[in-house]
Scaffold this active site. Structure first.
Site, PDB file in Angstrom:
ATOM      1  N   GLN A 235       5.772   1.929  -0.411  1.00  0.00           N
ATOM      2  CA  GLN A 235       5.092   0.675  -0.069  1.00  0.00           C
ATOM      3  C   GLN A 235       3.866   0.515  -0.971  1.00  0.00           C
ATOM      4  OE1 GLN A 235       4.952   0.242   4.559  1.00  0.00           O
ATOM      5  NE2 GLN A 235       5.156   2.403   4.077  1.00  0.00           N
ATOM      6  N   ASN A 236       3.557   1.552  -1.741  1.00  0.00           N
ATOM      7  CA  ASN A 236       2.360   1.511  -2.583  1.00  0.00           C
ATOM      8  C   ASN A 236       2.638   0.725  -3.858  1.00  0.00           C
ATOM      9  OD1 ASN A 236       1.390   3.146  -0.610  1.00  0.00           O
ATOM     10  ND2 ASN A 236       1.505   5.041  -1.791  1.00  0.00           N
TER      11      ASN A 236
ATOM     12  N   CYS B 157       5.586 -21.661 -19.338  1.00  0.00           N
ATOM     13  CA  CYS B 157       5.638 -22.977 -18.669  1.00  0.00           C
ATOM     14  C   CYS B 157       4.261 -23.511 -18.278  1.00  0.00           C
ATOM     15  CB  CYS B 157       6.538 -22.905 -17.435  1.00  0.00           C
ATOM     16  SG  CYS B 157       5.794 -22.001 -16.058  1.00  0.00           S
TER      17      CYS B 157
ATOM     18  N   ARG C 112      -8.998  -3.833  -7.680  1.00  0.00           N
ATOM     19  CA  ARG C 112      -8.038  -2.800  -7.267  1.00  0.00           C
ATOM     20  C   ARG C 112      -7.358  -2.173  -8.478  1.00  0.00           C
ATOM     21  NH1 ARG C 112      -4.060  -4.854  -2.803  1.00  0.00           N
ATOM     22  NH2 ARG C 112      -3.375  -2.701  -2.957  1.00  0.00           N
TER      23      ARG C 112
ATOM     24  N   PRO D 211      -1.715  13.109   8.757  1.00  0.00           N
ATOM     25  CA  PRO D 211      -2.766  13.854   9.474  1.00  0.00           C
ATOM     26  C   PRO D 211      -2.918  13.366  10.912  1.00  0.00           C
ATOM     27  CG  PRO D 211      -3.702  12.674   7.579  1.00  0.00           C
ATOM     28  CD  PRO D 211      -2.245  12.331   7.631  1.00  0.00           C
TER      29      PRO D 211
ATOM     30  N   HIS E   4       6.885  -3.110  -2.153  1.00  0.00           N
ATOM     31  CA  HIS E   4       5.873  -4.175  -2.088  1.00  0.00           C
ATOM     32  C   HIS E   4       5.384  -4.589  -3.480  1.00  0.00           C
ATOM     33  CE1 HIS E   4       4.891  -3.034   2.377  1.00  0.00           C
ATOM     34  NE2 HIS E   4       5.988  -3.727   2.245  1.00  0.00           N
TER      35      HIS E   4
HETATM   36  P1  OAD Z   1      -1.932   2.191   6.305  1.00  0.00           P
HETATM   37  O1  OAD Z   1      -3.346   2.070   5.851  1.00  0.00           O
HETATM   38  O2  OAD Z   1      -1.469   1.262   7.368  1.00  0.00           O
HETATM   39  O3  OAD Z   1      -1.673   3.663   6.838  1.00  0.00           O
HETATM   40  C1  OAD Z   1      -2.041   4.789   6.080  1.00  0.00           C
HETATM   41  C2  OAD Z   1      -1.543   6.023   6.795  1.00  0.00           C
HETATM   42  O4  OAD Z   1      -1.834   7.140   5.988  1.00  0.00           O
HETATM   43  C3  OAD Z   1      -2.199   6.281   8.162  1.00  0.00           C
HETATM   44  O5  OAD Z   1      -1.177   6.568   9.118  1.00  0.00           O
HETATM   45  C4  OAD Z   1      -3.074   7.510   7.909  1.00  0.00           C
HETATM   46  O6  OAD Z   1      -3.163   8.360   9.061  1.00  0.00           O
HETATM   47  C5  OAD Z   1      -2.305   8.183   6.798  1.00  0.00           C
HETATM   48  N1  OAD Z   1      -3.092   9.065   5.915  1.00  0.00           N
HETATM   49  C6  OAD Z   1      -4.417   9.001   5.614  1.00  0.00           C
HETATM   50  N2  OAD Z   1      -4.754   9.974   4.741  1.00  0.00           N
HETATM   51  C7  OAD Z   1      -3.607  10.668   4.485  1.00  0.00           C
HETATM   52  C8  OAD Z   1      -3.285  11.805   3.655  1.00  0.00           C
HETATM   53  N3  OAD Z   1      -4.211  12.414   2.907  1.00  0.00           N
HETATM   54  N4  OAD Z   1      -2.009  12.238   3.659  1.00  0.00           N
HETATM   55  C9  OAD Z   1      -1.051  11.626   4.399  1.00  0.00           C
HETATM   56  N5  OAD Z   1      -1.291  10.564   5.185  1.00  0.00           N
HETATM   57  C10 OAD Z   1      -2.550  10.086   5.233  1.00  0.00           C
HETATM   58  O7  OAD Z   1      -1.011   2.077   5.007  1.00  0.00           O
HETATM   59  P2  OAD Z   1       0.558   1.744   4.907  1.00  0.00           P
HETATM   60  O8  OAD Z   1       1.299   2.332   6.049  1.00  0.00           O
HETATM   61  O9  OAD Z   1       0.985   2.092   3.543  1.00  0.00           O
HETATM   62  O10 OAD Z   1       1.442  -4.123   2.622  1.00  0.00           O
HETATM   63  O11 OAD Z   1       0.533   0.164   5.054  1.00  0.00           O
HETATM   64  C11 OAD Z   1       1.748  -0.522   4.954  1.00  0.00           C
HETATM   65  C12 OAD Z   1       1.518  -1.864   4.299  1.00  0.00           C
HETATM   66  O12 OAD Z   1       0.494  -2.588   4.991  1.00  0.00           O
HETATM   67  C13 OAD Z   1       0.977  -1.805   2.883  1.00  0.00           C
HETATM   68  O13 OAD Z   1       1.992  -1.585   1.922  1.00  0.00           O
HETATM   69  C14 OAD Z   1       0.375  -3.156   2.715  1.00  0.00           C
HETATM   70  C15 OAD Z   1      -0.368  -3.263   4.018  1.00  0.00           C
HETATM   71  O14 OAD Z   1      -0.576  -4.527   4.483  1.00  0.00           O
HETATM   72  C16 OAD Z   1       1.262  -5.203   1.875  1.00  0.00           C
HETATM   73  O15 OAD Z   1       0.249  -5.405   1.232  1.00  0.00           O
HETATM   74  C17 OAD Z   1       2.445  -6.122   1.885  1.00  0.00           C
END
Ligand code: OAD
Length: 256
Positions: free
Chosen positions: A105-106, A152, A74, A216, A123
């Protein structure tokens, strides 16, 4: 109100006069940089890997090599990526608003690379290594496949929040404070499924903020937002920025 693309006049007006804009971003904001999201059915990271095998303290204890391999993969992916138009628009927006808080959250650092200065990393950060014993940040360039803390000797781990772990207290308190103080809250590129991040909009709403979703595919939460802008963040956010620019500098916008 769901809007396929155009920025509603009333939203542009609210943004122009906002004192404090608080933005929460998720993996969707980095999708246009080539970083896979977590839950998209075909290309999401979790579609190929079982999160419980890779992103938990138990997984790391059982198979640290596998977990490290995945995080190194990654890191390589993100290091080769560039901020996209959505990241850049958020960096420009920070310059136009009296108080701007970006909670992400990224873990990819792309907001900072785009120019945002104060980013709350909810996160953690993919490129930080931490000692598992003391939690301290350690130099990740040292050590081999299974690096150890130079102070350590304990194992080191990626400095991200894993499933079942708490959000770093400083980030949590800063995010709660910003959400309750802001007068506009935007939720961008997140599925709004993971708490406590997904609950920040409720705090903002209770504080009287105008709420906006950019995605989207609007989430189940969409009914609760004042505005839902349907589209990619790389397309919608530059338009949002432009709508503010037009109101702040009408003559300049006419001539350009
Ligand atoms: P998700 O993968 O759950 O959701 C991504 C979102 O982005 C979806 O709602 C898509 O529709 C949207 N999306 C896709 N392409 C897009 C674009 N070009 N522009 C705007 N939106 C777009 O990701 P997160 O919501 O970030 O946590 O997930 C939350 C957390 O779950 C992450 O931080 C991670 C994961 O488990 C940990 O690792 C603790």
């Amino acid at each position: 109100m769901a809007t396929p693309c155009a920025i509603p006049e009333a939203l542009a007006a609210s943004l122009e006069t906002a004192r404090h804009v608080c933005v929460l971003t998720g993996a969707g904001v980095s999708a246009e940089s080539g970083v896979p999201t977590f839950r998209d059915a075909r290309r999401g990271l979790w579609a190929k890997y079982e999160p419980q095998q890779l992103a938990t303290p138990a997984a790391f204890a059982a198979q640290p090599g596998l977990v490290w391999d995945w995080y190194r993969w990654r890191r390589g992916l993100v290091a080769a990526a560039e901020p996209n138009a959505g990241h850049r628009a958020l960096a420009a927006l920070e310059q136009r608003v009296p108080v701007f808080t970006l909670i992400t959250q990224n873990v990819d650092g792309l907001h900072q690379r785009a120019g945002n200065t104060a980013v709350i990393e909810f996160h953690g950060n993919l490129f930080v290594d931490r000692c598992v014993a003391e939690g301290t940040v350690v130099d990740g360039t040292l050590g081999g496949d299974l690096p150890r803390c130079p102070a350590c000797g304990a194992a080191t781990r990626p400095g991200v929040v894993w499933f079942g772990e708490a959000i770093p207290e400083a980030a949590l308190q800063a995010a709660y404070g910003a959400a309750s103080d802001c007068d506009m809250f935007m939720s961008i590129g997140t599925s709004s499924l993971v708490y406590p991040a997904a609950g920040l909009v409720d705090i903002a709403r209770e504080g009287g903020a105008v709420t906006v979703e950019v995605n989207p595919q609007p989430t189940d939460e969409r009914a609760g937002f004042d505005y839902v802008l349907i589209g990619r963040s790389g397309a919608v956010l530059p338009k949002l920025l432009e709508s503010v620019h037009e109101r702040q500098c009408p003559q300049q916008s006419e001539s350009t």
